[in-house]
Design a protein around this motif. Structure first.
Motif, PDB file in Angstrom:
ATOM      1  N   MET A   1       0.945  -1.182   0.134  1.00  0.00           N
ATOM      2  CA  MET A   1       0.048  -0.009   0.018  1.00  0.00           C
ATOM      3  C   MET A   1       0.803   1.159  -0.078  1.00  0.00           C
ATOM      4  N   GLY A   2       1.433   1.827   1.116  1.00  0.00           N
ATOM      5  CA  GLY A   2       2.201   2.721   1.243  1.00  0.00           C
ATOM      6  C   GLY A   2       1.830   3.970   0.849  1.00  0.00           C
ATOM      7  N   ALA A   3       1.224   4.819   1.852  1.00  0.00           N
ATOM      8  CA  ALA A   3       0.727   6.276   1.663  1.00  0.00           C
ATOM      9  C   ALA A   3       1.862   6.890   1.737  1.00  0.00           C
ATOM     10  N   VAL A   4       1.958   7.788   0.731  1.00  0.00           N
ATOM     11  CA  VAL A   4       3.246   8.722   0.800  1.00  0.00           C
ATOM     12  C   VAL A   4       2.962  10.236   0.485  1.00  0.00           C
ATOM     13  N   SER A   5       3.390  10.936   1.003  1.00  0.00           N
ATOM     14  CA  SER A   5       3.242  12.783   0.779  1.00  0.00           C
ATOM     15  C   SER A   5       3.683  13.100  -0.730  1.00  0.00           C
ATOM     16  N   GLY A   6       2.630  13.708  -1.195  1.00  0.00           N
ATOM     17  CA  GLY A   6       2.825  14.312  -2.547  1.00  0.00           C
ATOM     18  C   GLY A   6       3.924  15.484  -2.560  1.00  0.00           C
ATOM     19  N   THR A   7       4.393  15.626  -3.723  1.00  0.00           N
ATOM     20  CA  THR A   7       5.075  16.787  -3.847  1.00  0.00           C
ATOM     21  C   THR A   7       4.369  18.210  -3.980  1.00  0.00           C
ATOM     22  N   ALA A   8       4.971  19.269  -3.796  1.00  0.00           N
ATOM     23  CA  ALA A   8       4.257  20.512  -3.997  1.00  0.00           C
ATOM     24  C   ALA A   8       4.160  20.533  -5.544  1.00  0.00           C
ATOM     25  N   ALA A   9       3.090  21.527  -5.944  1.00  0.00           N
ATOM     26  CA  ALA A   9       3.056  21.981  -7.288  1.00  0.00           C
ATOM     27  C   ALA A   9       3.994  22.836  -7.687  1.00  0.00           C
ATOM     28  N   GLN A  53       5.081  13.707   7.881  1.00  0.00           N
ATOM     29  CA  GLN A  53       5.562  12.679   8.711  1.00  0.00           C
ATOM     30  C   GLN A  53       4.401  11.871   9.031  1.00  0.00           C
ATOM     31  N   LEU A  54       3.259  12.595   9.333  1.00  0.00           N
ATOM     32  CA  LEU A  54       1.946  11.531   9.634  1.00  0.00           C
ATOM     33  C   LEU A  54       1.659  10.710   8.465  1.00  0.00           C
ATOM     34  N   ASP A  55       1.636  11.111   7.263  1.00  0.00           N
ATOM     35  CA  ASP A  55       1.502   9.916   6.253  1.00  0.00           C
ATOM     36  C   ASP A  55       2.400   9.120   6.081  1.00  0.00           C
ATOM     37  N   ALA A 201      -6.951   2.780  14.314  1.00  0.00           N
ATOM     38  CA  ALA A 201      -6.485   3.691  15.253  1.00  0.00           C
ATOM     39  C   ALA A 201      -5.695   4.887  14.446  1.00  0.00           C
ATOM     40  N   ALA A 202      -4.340   4.427  13.817  1.00  0.00           N
ATOM     41  CA  ALA A 202      -3.659   5.504  13.383  1.00  0.00           C
ATOM     42  C   ALA A 202      -4.290   6.394  12.454  1.00  0.00           C
ATOM     43  N   LEU A 203      -4.783   5.769  11.624  1.00  0.00           N
ATOM     44  CA  LEU A 203      -5.509   6.643  10.401  1.00  0.00           C
ATOM     45  C   LEU A 203      -6.520   7.612  11.092  1.00  0.00           C
TER      46      LEU A 203
END
Length: 467
Positions: A1-9, A53-55, A201-203
């Protein structure tokens, strides 16, 4: 799965476009706002860093669930094998009992024959009633044969009883092993359910924290917008607005061109995948007989009757198969299969060797995006589909995929390598396409897409499945 923070526009939101009267009125307020602007910029940057960091933390929790599900299905496979050994041992024990009955029957028949014919008495009378030495010798030979027959029958009975005792011991041992394997499967099920509860719970915690941080960021951004009006000078903002318009137009054109190229690449890749019957057959063979990754209760549902039945024994996934194709052809086949899924929705826990599947219900953030009811891929599920056309069946967990092939330094990554993120590859996986691009299923609410390679958080090694 692996949620990752996206890059800024690449292009920020448009700056204000002030009038001449606004510019004249703002000149006296420029100097006194300089310090406030710096503080607000820092607040916005800190808020964005907390969200990233949360992502990443939630991504690890989600992959923990994938790991627990893989371990659960493997434990169930072991329990199925142990149960089969019990059946075999019980059959062997029954066969030994049949042999004992046959040996006992022979012994009984011999005893009855000896009794009715008087073998013990005949051994004496045979000497008393003989006509001479030769007659005595003949009768002695007969008695010796009878004695040997008796011993043979007794030996056979004893061997059969010994064999029965051995089979009985083996059956008990197999039953103990089967019970232990079943207990291990039950324990793995509990661990899988606990992992989902932890991820849920984390989500939820992430959702609450994210809402609070975004609220703070938006408030700071509003103040920053006001301060920028005075600090930079409204006249400079008019110039910045014109420059922004040009930059935004160029960025929109570049995004449109990239999207068009991606759509064309997906169509072409899908056509090649559809025409490659050998790869489809290899993927189907790799998937045949395997448990569903999202199966928690070990049951199968009948969509017509609504009833459930225990799942049948399955084979475990293994990435040790010899690829059906090698070299650059294998690399391009894996990439074609992955690229053919561009635009397919993200679904946590979704995807197998044959294509997209429904995902996992988590009772929280993923459910808010409908992942459990979407037919799609998560990051590790997309890798399973990409390499299945080569006859390779990968486990549905990034941490296990990290050790499935040859590890090479990430600095030496090549087209077709898998790129991993997070501690021990616990967060995310993507497929390297070359030229600084990668194919990924990033997070809930997104789709399978091509992204620039992110080097922040990447593991020291990439994984090469074919070369």
């Amino acid at each position: 799965m692996g949620a990752v923070s996206g890059t800024a526009a690449a292009v920020p939101p448009p700056p204000p476009n002030p009038s001449d009267s606004d510019i004249a009125a703002a000149g006296s307020r420029v100097d006194e706002q300089l310090g406030a602007v710096g503080q607000l910029i820092n607040q916005v940057a800190a808020a964005n860093q907390q969200l990233a960091q949360l992502d990443a933390e939630v991504a690890i929790r989600r992959e923990d669930v994938n790991k627990a599900l893989v371990d659960l299905q493997n434990a169930r496979d072991a329990a199925d094998i142990a149960a089969q050994f019990v059946v075999t041992a019980q059959q062997a024990l029954a066969d030994a009992g049949t042999q004992i009955q046959a040996a006992q029957q022979k012994f009984n028949e011999f005893a009855v024959s000896s009794y009715t014919q008087g073998t013990g008495v005949a051994s004496v009378s045979s000497f008393l009633g003989s006509n001479g030495p030769e007659d005595v010798l003949d009768r002695a030979q007969v008695l010796k044969v009878l004695s040997n027959s008796q011993n043979a029958v007794l030996d056979g009975l004893q061997r059969a009883r010994t064999e029965q005792a051995n089979k009985d011991s083996a059956a008990r041992e197999s039953k103990q092993q089967a019970d232990a394997a079943a207990a291990e499967a039950d324990a793995q099920k509990v661990q899988a359910e606990q992992a989902i509860a932890t991820a849920r719970a984390a989500l939820q915690a992430q959702a609450d924290q994210k809402a609070a941080i975004e609220s703070q960021r938006d408030a700071a951004q509003s103040q920053l917008d006001v301060a920028r009006t005075d600090v930079a000078g409204l006249e400079g903002q008019r110039v910045a607005y014109s420059a922004w318009e040009q930059q935004k137009a160029a960025e929109d054109a570049a995004i449109a061109a990239a999207a068009s190229a991606a759509r064309d690449a997906a169509v072409q890749a899908a056509a090649r995948v559809a025409a490659n019957q050998a790869a489809a057959a290899a993927a189907a063979a790799a998937a045949a007989g395997q448990r569903s990754h999202t199966d928690i209760d070990g049951t199968e549902s009948d969509s017509e009757t609504g009833t459930t039945t225990p799942t049948t024994p399955k084979k475990p996934r293994s990435s040790t198969q010899t690829p059906s194709v090698t070299g650059s052809a294998a690399v391009e086949l894996a990439i074609d299969r992955g690229m053919s899924q561009l635009g397919v929705p993200y679904s946590w826990g979704g995807g197998d060797e044959n294509g997209p599947t429904k995902g996992i219900r988590d009772g929280g953030v993923a459910d808010s995006f409908g992942d459990y009811n979407k037919v799609g891929f998560d990051c590790s599920g997309l890798m399973i589909y990409a390499f299945a056309g080569l006859g390779i069946s990968l486990p549905h967990y990034t941490g296990y995929q990290y050790t499935a092939g040859k590890q090479v330094p990430s600095s030496d990554m090549k087209r077709g390598d898998m790129l991993f993120y997070g501690p021990n590859a616990s967060q995310h996986v993507a497929l390297y396409l070359g030229d600084g691009k990668m194919l990924e299923a990033p997070q809930s609410g997104s789709v399978v897409k091509v992204s620039p390679v992110r080097y922040d958080g990447m593991t020291p090694y990439a994984v090469r499945m074919v070369s």
